[in-house]
Scaffold this motif. Sequence first.
Motif, PDB file in Angstrom:
ATOM      1  N   GLU A 100     -15.397   7.918  -1.829  1.00  0.00           N
ATOM      2  CA  GLU A 100     -15.436   6.498  -2.170  1.00  0.00           C
ATOM      3  C   GLU A 100     -16.772   5.828  -1.875  1.00  0.00           C
ATOM      4  O   GLU A 100     -17.230   4.965  -2.629  1.00  0.00           O
ATOM      5  CB  GLU A 100     -14.338   5.761  -1.389  1.00  0.00           C
ATOM      6  N   TYR A 146     -18.253   5.262 -13.180  1.00  0.00           N
ATOM      7  CA  TYR A 146     -17.005   5.881 -12.751  1.00  0.00           C
ATOM      8  C   TYR A 146     -16.310   6.424 -13.989  1.00  0.00           C
ATOM      9  O   TYR A 146     -15.918   5.667 -14.877  1.00  0.00           O
ATOM     10  CB  TYR A 146     -16.097   4.844 -12.092  1.00  0.00           C
ATOM     11  N   TYR A 163     -10.990  10.025 -11.586  1.00  0.00           N
ATOM     12  CA  TYR A 163     -10.722  10.083 -10.145  1.00  0.00           C
ATOM     13  C   TYR A 163      -9.602  11.048  -9.831  1.00  0.00           C
ATOM     14  O   TYR A 163      -8.806  11.421 -10.700  1.00  0.00           O
ATOM     15  CB  TYR A 163     -10.388   8.695  -9.607  1.00  0.00           C
ATOM     16  N   SER A 220     -11.124  10.183  -4.469  1.00  0.00           N
ATOM     17  CA  SER A 220     -12.360  10.870  -4.867  1.00  0.00           C
ATOM     18  C   SER A 220     -12.663  10.516  -6.317  1.00  0.00           C
ATOM     19  O   SER A 220     -11.751  10.434  -7.147  1.00  0.00           O
ATOM     20  CB  SER A 220     -12.209  12.384  -4.721  1.00  0.00           C
ATOM     21  N   PHE A 221     -13.956  10.325  -6.613  1.00  0.00           N
ATOM     22  CA  PHE A 221     -14.343   9.861  -7.947  1.00  0.00           C
ATOM     23  C   PHE A 221     -15.206  10.872  -8.690  1.00  0.00           C
ATOM     24  O   PHE A 221     -16.113  11.489  -8.123  1.00  0.00           O
ATOM     25  CB  PHE A 221     -15.129   8.550  -7.832  1.00  0.00           C
ATOM     26  N   ILE A 252     -10.544   6.852 -15.307  1.00  0.00           N
ATOM     27  CA  ILE A 252     -10.670   5.681 -14.431  1.00  0.00           C
ATOM     28  C   ILE A 252      -9.827   4.531 -14.964  1.00  0.00           C
ATOM     29  O   ILE A 252      -9.646   4.395 -16.180  1.00  0.00           O
ATOM     30  CB  ILE A 252     -12.167   5.259 -14.299  1.00  0.00           C
ATOM     31  N   THR A 281      -7.562   1.312  -9.784  1.00  0.00           N
ATOM     32  CA  THR A 281      -8.362   2.138  -8.874  1.00  0.00           C
ATOM     33  C   THR A 281      -9.691   1.469  -8.571  1.00  0.00           C
ATOM     34  O   THR A 281     -10.172   1.483  -7.428  1.00  0.00           O
ATOM     35  CB  THR A 281      -8.575   3.531  -9.480  1.00  0.00           C
ATOM     36  N   GLN A 325     -11.539   0.121  -5.069  1.00  0.00           N
ATOM     37  CA  GLN A 325     -12.940   0.412  -4.725  1.00  0.00           C
ATOM     38  C   GLN A 325     -13.710  -0.872  -4.439  1.00  0.00           C
ATOM     39  O   GLN A 325     -14.589  -0.907  -3.571  1.00  0.00           O
ATOM     40  CB  GLN A 325     -13.576   1.197  -5.882  1.00  0.00           C
TER      41      GLN A 325
END
Length: 317
Positions: free
Chosen positions: A90, A105, A108, A215-216, A281, A285, A289
Amino acid sequence: MIDRRQFQLIAAALMLGSGISARPARADSKTFRVAFQKGAGNLIFLKERGILERKLAPIGWSVTWTEFQAGPQLLESLNVGATDFGLVGEAPPIFAQAAGADIVYAGYEPASPKNEAIIVPKDSPIRTVADLKGKRVALNKGSNVNYLLVRALEANGLTYHDIVPAYLAPADARAAFERGSVDAWVIWDPYYAAAEIALNARLVVDGTGLAPNVSFYMASRAIAEQNPQVLKAVLGAVDEIDGWIRDNRHQYAVELAPKVGLSADVIERSVNRDEIGARPIDAATLEGQQKIADAFAELALIPERLKVTDAAWRVGQ
């Protein structure tokens, strides 16, 4: 407080030290360049089994792979045009965006809050987060666990000023934890699992209900906007190997252990706490972030507030 220009200069100096330099526009526009870290087991399996190559060959693309030691260097490689795609936690995307990186992004892995935790030595008198008041706590500054610590303290009526942070990389933090020079350690898997198994470390609290631990999959803006169909195919390939890992966690641990220098039981404990499956994405989400970015701005870990959605992948969605 550090201003934005100073932050960018420091970030640039760090990346120069990593040996990454900008490259001219790609000569071969049909090569997809994946950046990965040693701990990214799904990408390691994707590489070794040739799944991505088979997905992209029918549309005329080949694949190259480059390993990086940490998320910030990986993201800078995307920013300067050296690679196209990679997986990070992140915090690195927030720091990269704050430094002006032109990345997006793209996808994820779902929240896995049990993969990060505040732990203490097995004989420690610390039993609750409230017991951390006045104690020395080891963590990696600016990482996902930095946010976990902030949230855990807030939820128990404490602030960051109520503890003594010891900013240490995982290897140094483990050494300090073992010799008793810190009272607690905020850490993620597989280091967390290794401490449980080798040191009998005791859990105080994990991220459940406090920090999502997502996790991205990040991409260069150029690849995302110019070749969205390729990026979608890549995410599909990642989800395919994720499906195998999800259904074969023990075998995954056995096969990955010699590749990353960890025992199979450490890897299996880690992966059993994982929620697994690559996803495109989405707004919810990114909203999570944004909360982390806001917390980092309040702690002056980044020079000013930023809008996470400015780095959202929009083309081809």
